[in-house]
Design a protein around this motif. Structure first.
Motif, short mmCIF file in Angstrom:
data_model
loop_
_atom_site.label_atom_id
_atom_site.label_comp_id
_atom_site.label_asym_id
_atom_site.label_seq_id
_atom_site.Cartn_x
_atom_site.Cartn_y
_atom_site.Cartn_z
N VAL A 187 -8.56 5.87 7.67
CA VAL A 187 -7.49 6.81 8.05
C VAL A 187 -7.89 7.62 9.28
O VAL A 187 -7.04 8.16 9.98
CB VAL A 187 -7.11 7.79 6.90
CG1 VAL A 187 -6.65 7.02 5.67
CG2 VAL A 187 -8.25 8.75 6.57
N LYS A 214 -2.90 3.24 4.43
CA LYS A 214 -3.67 4.07 3.49
C LYS A 214 -3.39 5.55 3.75
O LYS A 214 -3.32 6.35 2.81
CB LYS A 214 -5.18 3.80 3.63
CG LYS A 214 -5.62 2.40 3.28
CD LYS A 214 -5.23 1.94 1.89
CE LYS A 214 -6.09 2.50 0.80
NZ LYS A 214 -5.75 1.88 -0.52
N LEU A 215 -3.23 5.91 5.03
CA LEU A 215 -2.94 7.31 5.35
C LEU A 215 -1.57 7.71 4.80
O LEU A 215 -1.41 8.77 4.19
CB LEU A 215 -2.99 7.53 6.86
CG LEU A 215 -2.71 8.96 7.33
CD1 LEU A 215 -3.73 9.95 6.76
CD2 LEU A 215 -2.71 9.05 8.86
N THR A 222 2.41 2.38 -3.90
CA THR A 222 1.91 3.72 -4.27
C THR A 222 3.07 4.64 -4.65
O THR A 222 2.99 5.40 -5.62
CB THR A 222 1.09 4.33 -3.11
OG1 THR A 222 0.02 3.44 -2.80
CG2 THR A 222 0.55 5.69 -3.47
N ALA A 254 -7.49 15.22 -0.19
CA ALA A 254 -8.20 13.97 0.12
C ALA A 254 -9.66 14.32 0.36
O ALA A 254 -9.95 15.31 1.05
CB ALA A 254 -7.61 13.32 1.35
N ARG A 278 -11.42 9.04 -0.15
CA ARG A 278 -11.57 8.20 1.05
C ARG A 278 -12.93 7.51 0.99
O ARG A 278 -13.96 8.12 1.28
CB ARG A 278 -11.47 9.07 2.32
CG ARG A 278 -10.09 9.64 2.53
CD ARG A 278 -10.05 10.58 3.73
NE ARG A 278 -8.69 11.06 3.98
CZ ARG A 278 -8.39 12.11 4.74
NH1 ARG A 278 -9.37 12.79 5.34
NH2 ARG A 278 -7.14 12.47 4.92
N ALA A 304 -6.92 11.93 -3.55
CA ALA A 304 -7.22 10.70 -2.81
C ALA A 304 -8.69 10.71 -2.44
O ALA A 304 -9.19 11.69 -1.88
CB ALA A 304 -6.36 10.60 -1.55
N THR A 361 -6.45 12.46 11.90
CA THR A 361 -6.25 11.14 11.31
C THR A 361 -5.36 10.33 12.24
O THR A 361 -4.15 10.56 12.30
CB THR A 361 -5.63 11.25 9.91
OG1 THR A 361 -4.57 12.20 9.95
CG2 THR A 361 -6.66 11.68 8.89
N GLU A 411 -1.82 8.15 1.00
CA GLU A 411 -2.49 9.37 0.52
C GLU A 411 -1.70 10.63 0.86
O GLU A 411 -1.71 11.61 0.12
CB GLU A 411 -3.94 9.46 1.03
CG GLU A 411 -4.07 9.76 2.50
CD GLU A 411 -5.46 10.33 2.87
OE1 GLU A 411 -5.48 11.38 3.53
OE2 GLU A 411 -6.48 9.73 2.52
N SER A 458 -8.37 5.87 -1.16
CA SER A 458 -8.02 5.86 0.25
C SER A 458 -9.24 5.34 1.02
O SER A 458 -10.14 4.73 0.42
CB SER A 458 -7.60 7.25 0.72
OG SER A 458 -7.13 7.18 2.06
N SER A 459 -9.27 5.55 2.31
CA SER A 459 -10.27 4.84 3.11
C SER A 459 -10.69 5.64 4.34
O SER A 459 -9.89 6.39 4.91
CB SER A 459 -9.65 3.51 3.56
OG SER A 459 -10.40 2.94 4.58
N ASN A 512 0.81 -1.23 0.00
CA ASN A 512 0.00 0.00 0.00
C ASN A 512 0.84 1.27 0.00
O ASN A 512 0.41 2.29 -0.56
CB ASN A 512 -0.95 0.00 1.21
CG ASN A 512 -1.94 -1.16 1.16
OD1 ASN A 512 -1.96 -1.92 0.19
ND2 ASN A 512 -2.73 -1.31 2.20
#
Ligand code: NAD
Length: 328
Positions: free
Chosen positions: A133, A158-159, A110, A243, A180, A178, A148, A162, A129-130, A106
């Protein structure tokens, strides 16, 4: 346009690649077909992209490869106008067992893409992203200013990814965004998700199993709303370097979701409660004002409509999909 979709054999990347091909773009999918869940779903995802290209003016090429392979990534990005980076080691709970793999795929994966995108000067890098985070909510709904503090290795990876994308945007002028995502569902979704499990159990006359007391809340986001948000980024530059939350506006408790599915399939069933998993977030809820303002994001599937559409698809594809849900 030439569009590279990483993770395009997966759920979200598969729908994205299919849509791009249907819209007449030349799509290249890079995916290592990670065996995180059954590969039969990935085969269907690839076939959906190939069919969309064959039915329309677009093209579709599948490359079996790894985002950790910097040389391959550089070669593929060289031919791309846009990169939609969906490949990831997904899953909150498994990340607790093998955090280093999540970092390698991840974060390092990236970075390979970002380096290549910077060097090639592509039109835009869009990455998945998600909501993970954010970690424990200090207030809800989460807006993008919320602290975050991820509580899983998955969320941390993921954080980091991004943040790199936004930093490359700042330092190298790379247009990068990004998105989320908040719990995405729909046809061909990963078989080990709550919605596919509830639907499968209800179809077999078994009560849906809820982990915990069912008061956990989620923004279940229908796949088509997620795809629409991604589509706008072909043209829209207002979100570059940022993001953005992509969720539904229909936040519900897990037990309400289970009840809705049960009522649509077999209203006579009970609900069953089992012990909660610690790594699961208690509540996630997206404020989507930023995406609405910058992208015109307007999710238009309520949970009732989205679930009904998923159940229709499930019934049509039950012969191959149900066994995968049962074994997950
Ligand atoms: P998915 O597992 O279905 O798709 C991910 C794809 O990436 C898979 O096909 C897998 O084979 C591929 N992949 C994994 N490691 C790879 C590697 N090293 N090289 C190349 N390909 C690799 O997951 P999804 O649900 O489609 O998620 C897509 C993206 O969205 C991911 O980045 C995920 O973190 C993010 N996301 C998903 C959700 C959700 O609810 N589904 C929520 C938040 C964020």
């Amino acid at each position: 346009m030439h569009i590279l979709v990483t993770g395009g054999a997966g759920f979200i990347g598969g729908h994205l690649a299919q849509r791009f091909a249907a819209d007449g773009h030349d799509v290249v999918v890079l995916d290592n077909r990670d065996p995180f869940y059954d590969l039969d779903i990935k085969r269907h995802n690839i076939e959906a992209g190939q069919t969309a290209a064959a039915d329309g003016d677009g093209s579709y090429e599948f490359i079996a490869g790894d985002v950790r392979d910097a040389e391959l990534v550089t070669d593929l990005v060289a031919d791309a106008d846009y990169v939609y980076h969906q490949a990831a080691q997904a899953g909150v709970r498994p990340s607790v067992k093998d955090p280093r793999k999540y970092d390698e795929v991840n974060v390092d994966g990236t970075l390979n893409l970002l380096d290549a995108c910077r060097d090639e000067g592509i039109e835009r890098f869009v990455m998945a992203s998600s909501s993970s985070v954010y970690g424990k909510p200090q207030y809800l709904p989460y807006d993008e200013e919320h602290p975050t503090t991820p509580v899983s290795p998955y969320g941390a990876s993921k954080l980091a990814a991004e943040r790199y994308a936004c930093a490359y945007s700042e330092v190298y002028d790379l247009p990068a965004v990004a998105l989320r995502y908040f719990t995405v569902y729909g046809p061909r979704m990963r078989p080990n998700m709550a919605i596919s499990n509830f639907v499968s159990r209800c179809h077999n006359g078994e009560p849906p199993v809820i982990y915990g007391d069912g008061t956990q809340t989620r923004d279940f986001t229908y796949i088509e709303d997620v795809i629409e948000a991604n589509m706008t980024l072909l043209d829209e530059d207002a979100a570059d370097g940022m993001a953005l939350n992509i969720g539904s506006t229909d936040n519900i408790e897990i037990k309400t979701l289970a009840t809705e599915i049960r009522d649509q399939i077999d209203p006579d069933l009970d609900l069953v409660y089992e012990e909660r998993h610690d790594a699961d977030a208690e509540h996630t809820h997206a404020a989507t004002d930023r995406a609405e303002e910058l992208l015109g994001y307007d999710p238009d599937h309520t949970i009732r409509e989205g679930v009904a559409r998923f159940i229709d698809w499930y019934r049509e594809n039950r012969d191959w999909y149900e066994p995968l849900v049962r074994q997950s």
